[in-house]
Design a protein around this motif. Structure first.
Motif, short mmCIF file in Angstrom:
data_model
loop_
_atom_site.label_atom_id
_atom_site.label_comp_id
_atom_site.label_asym_id
_atom_site.label_seq_id
_atom_site.Cartn_x
_atom_site.Cartn_y
_atom_site.Cartn_z
N VAL A 1 0.85 -1.19 0.00
CA VAL A 1 0.00 0.00 0.00
C VAL A 1 0.89 1.24 0.00
CG1 VAL A 1 -1.89 1.20 1.16
CG2 VAL A 1 -1.71 -1.29 1.33
N THR A 2 0.65 2.14 -0.93
CA THR A 2 1.45 3.36 -1.03
C THR A 2 0.56 4.59 -1.16
OG1 THR A 2 1.61 3.14 -3.45
CG2 THR A 2 3.37 2.13 -2.14
N GLN A 3 1.13 5.73 -0.77
CA GLN A 3 0.48 7.02 -0.94
C GLN A 3 1.39 7.90 -1.81
OE1 GLN A 3 -2.42 8.28 0.08
NE2 GLN A 3 -3.15 6.93 1.72
N THR A 4 0.79 8.90 -2.44
CA THR A 4 1.57 9.80 -3.29
C THR A 4 2.51 10.67 -2.47
OG1 THR A 4 -0.26 9.87 -4.87
CG2 THR A 4 1.44 11.55 -5.09
N ARG B 1 -3.28 12.43 3.33
CA ARG B 1 -4.25 11.34 3.26
C ARG B 1 -5.51 11.75 2.49
NH1 ARG B 1 -0.15 9.75 4.73
NH2 ARG B 1 0.34 8.41 6.52
N SER B 2 -5.41 12.80 1.68
CA SER B 2 -6.58 13.29 0.97
C SER B 2 -6.97 12.40 -0.21
CB SER B 2 -6.33 14.72 0.46
OG SER B 2 -5.22 14.75 -0.42
N SER B 3 -6.01 11.62 -0.72
CA SER B 3 -6.29 10.75 -1.87
C SER B 3 -6.32 9.30 -1.42
CB SER B 3 -5.24 10.95 -2.96
OG SER B 3 -3.94 10.64 -2.47
N GLU B 4 -6.97 8.46 -2.23
CA GLU B 4 -7.04 7.05 -1.93
C GLU B 4 -5.67 6.39 -2.13
OE1 GLU B 4 -9.49 5.09 -0.76
OE2 GLU B 4 -10.70 6.91 -0.46
N PRO B 5 -5.29 5.49 -1.23
CA PRO B 5 -4.00 4.81 -1.39
C PRO B 5 -4.03 3.83 -2.57
CG PRO B 5 -5.22 3.82 0.42
CD PRO B 5 -6.01 5.04 -0.02
#
Length: 227
Positions: A132-135, A140-144
């Protein structure tokens, strides 16, 4: 005038025997062909599994090796200097979990809409090993992005190596290793990953961390959204 036997053709018994022989040959040939096809399918499935294992191990190696000491805000407010987390409840994992920030994504001048750092979480959900990654690190505003690496995984666990002198509870080959990482302000020197698979048994690897012992990444490094 008598008719020769050669002009009489085959008898019914001879025809039946011939048909039986051809039927036996046909059944045997079908079984051999079916077994070959089945074996080829099994081999292809095994090759696909091994390729997925190799890919997952390579991805883990790249991620863990480039782990960086980056302060984060898991709750969205308070900054923590625990650079590695392995709390399954916090990251909603059915078994072990490994969460950290990695570097290695060059973005000169912040041209690309992403950071040079990336938060990474390895977890187990519904017998699936997920990455699981984030931009951005603390955004945390966008979906991982959830990537399934392996299926039919029954257990996922991690151990952390800090150094023989840092652990007095473990001795022998286990000296310096810990099942939980609770140290703040530092990174482990190595991470041991153990995967229990229904198809492939136990997979265990030790990955070294290149940034172990380095100081924390500056709060101002990379994109302003890194912080």
């Amino acid at each position: 005038m008598a008719v020769s036997r050669t002009a009489q053709g085959f008898t019914l018994v001879e025809v039946l025997v011939t048909m039986a022989i051809f039927a036996i040959i046909g059944i045997a040939s079908f079984q051999v062909l079916n077994q070959m096809v089945h074996t080829e399918e099994q081999s292809e499935q095994i090759r696909e599994r091994l390729e997925r294992v190799q890919f997952s191990q390579l991805l883990m190696q790249q991620d863990i090796r480039q782990m960086v000491a980056k302060p984060t805000r898991p709750s969205g407010l308070e900054v923590t200097h625990q650079y590695v987390s392995n709390d399954p409840e916090y990251f909603d994992s059915d078994s072990g979990v490994l969460a950290f920030v990695r570097t290695g994504f060059d973005n000169p001048g912040n041209i690309m809409p992403r950071s040079e750092l990336k938060p990474v979480v390895y977890r187990l959900r519904d017998k699936k090993l997920q990455r699981v990654t984030q931009t951005f690190v603390n955004d945390r505003s966008s979906e991982p992005t959830v990537q399934t690496l392996l299926e039919n995984v029954t257990e996922l666990s991690f151990r952390f190596y800090q150094g023989e002198a840092s652990s007095n509870s473990n001795q022998g080959v286990d000296q310096g290793w810990s099942d939980n990482w609770q140290s703040q302000g530092s990174l482990p020197r190595a991470v041991e990953v153990t995967i229990e698979s229904e198809n492939l048994g136990t997979i265990r690897r030790i990955f070294l961390i290149a940034a172990a012992g380095q100081v924390a990444v500056s709060q101002g490094e990379g994109s302003p959204r890194d912080n």
